[in-house]
Design a protein around this motif. Sequence first.
Motif, short mmCIF file in Angstrom:
data_model
loop_
_atom_site.label_atom_id
_atom_site.label_comp_id
_atom_site.label_asym_id
_atom_site.label_seq_id
_atom_site.Cartn_x
_atom_site.Cartn_y
_atom_site.Cartn_z
N LEU A 39 0.82 -1.21 0.00
CA LEU A 39 0.00 0.00 0.00
C LEU A 39 0.85 1.26 0.00
CD1 LEU A 39 -2.96 1.06 0.23
CD2 LEU A 39 -2.57 1.14 2.71
N CYS A 40 1.93 1.27 0.79
CA CYS A 40 2.72 2.47 1.00
C CYS A 40 3.85 2.66 0.00
CB CYS A 40 3.31 2.47 2.41
SG CYS A 40 2.06 2.45 3.70
N SER A 41 4.10 1.72 -0.84
CA SER A 41 5.25 1.81 -1.74
C SER A 41 4.94 2.58 -3.03
CB SER A 41 5.75 0.41 -2.09
OG SER A 41 4.75 -0.31 -2.79
N LYS A 42 3.69 3.06 -3.18
CA LYS A 42 3.30 3.71 -4.43
C LYS A 42 2.41 4.92 -4.16
CE LYS A 42 3.31 -0.56 -7.12
NZ LYS A 42 3.89 -1.46 -6.15
N VAL A 43 2.31 5.77 -5.16
CA VAL A 43 1.28 6.82 -5.20
C VAL A 43 0.20 6.28 -6.12
CG1 VAL A 43 0.74 9.18 -5.89
CG2 VAL A 43 2.97 8.66 -4.87
N TRP A 44 -1.05 6.35 -5.67
CA TRP A 44 -2.17 5.75 -6.41
C TRP A 44 -2.99 6.85 -7.07
CZ3 TRP A 44 -1.62 0.70 -6.71
CH2 TRP A 44 -0.91 0.03 -5.70
N VAL A 45 -3.44 6.62 -8.30
CA VAL A 45 -4.23 7.63 -9.02
C VAL A 45 -5.38 6.98 -9.78
CG1 VAL A 45 -2.71 7.54 -11.06
CG2 VAL A 45 -4.09 9.58 -10.66
N GLU A 46 -6.51 7.69 -9.81
CA GLU A 46 -7.63 7.33 -10.67
C GLU A 46 -8.06 8.59 -11.39
OE1 GLU A 46 -11.49 6.32 -9.20
OE2 GLU A 46 -11.41 7.81 -7.62
N GLU A 47 -8.59 8.43 -12.57
CA GLU A 47 -9.04 9.57 -13.37
C GLU A 47 -10.51 9.40 -13.69
OE1 GLU A 47 -8.30 10.66 -17.85
OE2 GLU A 47 -6.52 11.24 -16.68
N PHE A 62 -0.04 6.84 0.85
CA PHE A 62 -0.04 6.27 2.20
C PHE A 62 1.40 6.15 2.68
CE2 PHE A 62 -3.82 4.75 0.06
CZ PHE A 62 -4.81 4.89 1.01
N SER A 63 1.68 6.62 3.90
CA SER A 63 3.01 6.48 4.49
C SER A 63 2.98 5.40 5.55
CB SER A 63 3.45 7.80 5.13
OG SER A 63 3.55 8.80 4.16
N ARG A 64 4.11 4.77 5.77
CA ARG A 64 4.20 3.69 6.77
C ARG A 64 3.93 4.17 8.19
NH1 ARG A 64 6.57 -1.21 5.14
NH2 ARG A 64 7.43 -1.10 3.05
N ASN A 65 4.08 5.47 8.44
CA ASN A 65 3.86 5.99 9.79
C ASN A 65 2.38 6.24 10.07
OD1 ASN A 65 3.25 8.32 8.41
ND2 ASN A 65 4.94 9.52 9.23
N GLY A 66 1.49 5.87 9.15
CA GLY A 66 0.05 6.00 9.37
C GLY A 66 -0.53 7.33 8.89
N VAL A 116 -10.78 -3.72 0.14
CA VAL A 116 -9.52 -3.24 -0.44
C VAL A 116 -8.71 -4.40 -1.00
CG1 VAL A 116 -7.31 -2.12 0.07
CG2 VAL A 116 -9.42 -1.25 1.09
N TRP A 117 -8.24 -4.22 -2.23
CA TRP A 117 -7.34 -5.17 -2.87
C TRP A 117 -6.14 -4.38 -3.39
CZ3 TRP A 117 -7.61 -10.40 -3.08
CH2 TRP A 117 -8.80 -10.97 -2.66
N VAL A 118 -4.96 -4.71 -2.89
CA VAL A 118 -3.73 -4.07 -3.35
C VAL A 118 -2.95 -5.09 -4.16
CG1 VAL A 118 -1.66 -2.81 -2.68
CG2 VAL A 118 -3.68 -2.73 -1.21
N ASN A 122 -2.41 -2.04 -9.02
CA ASN A 122 -3.80 -1.65 -8.78
C ASN A 122 -4.15 -1.60 -7.30
OD1 ASN A 122 -4.64 -1.68 -11.61
ND2 ASN A 122 -4.32 -3.86 -11.46
N LEU A 123 -4.98 -0.64 -6.97
CA LEU A 123 -5.60 -0.52 -5.65
C LEU A 123 -7.08 -0.33 -5.91
CD1 LEU A 123 -5.69 0.04 -2.56
CD2 LEU A 123 -5.20 2.44 -3.11
#
Length: 156
Positions: A39-47, A62-66, A116-118, A122-123
Amino acid sequence: MKTLNVGKILFLLMIVMGLSSCGDEYYTDDFLRNSDEKLCSKVWVEEYETDNNEVCEHYLEFSRNGSGKETFKYNPKDGRKPYESSYRFDWSWIDKTMEGLILDYGADDRIYFDNVWVREHNLSGKLEGVVVMFVDASYYLSLIHISEPTRHAQIS
């Protein structure tokens, strides 16, 4: 006759053992299991297109620190200047199954991201009841660059 009975008993034992192995464990295969790392290793985008005839790029980080950040980039089709808005939130998994998220914007403003499916690029899930499909922003940008020459070739 004894061999047949022993065979039946072994067969029944195999069935019982097979059924008893189905328990409360969720997705023992790490490929299928959601994780903070995925979840935290990417920036997610939808258009999508808004009711105001604007193309919106919706980003989630999402950052690992919450902590996290949500950004909306609007591109009006009528020639108006593009604009954006961003919001900070704290996030957590709803429970140990890691199949739902709570996004807390503060001041009792929480939204739920269910089912949620990561996956690799895709997210997806239901964000406040609306089915959404985000893609890895770097993957998304590479798709845009690939499709631009194709679009220009079609215009020519």
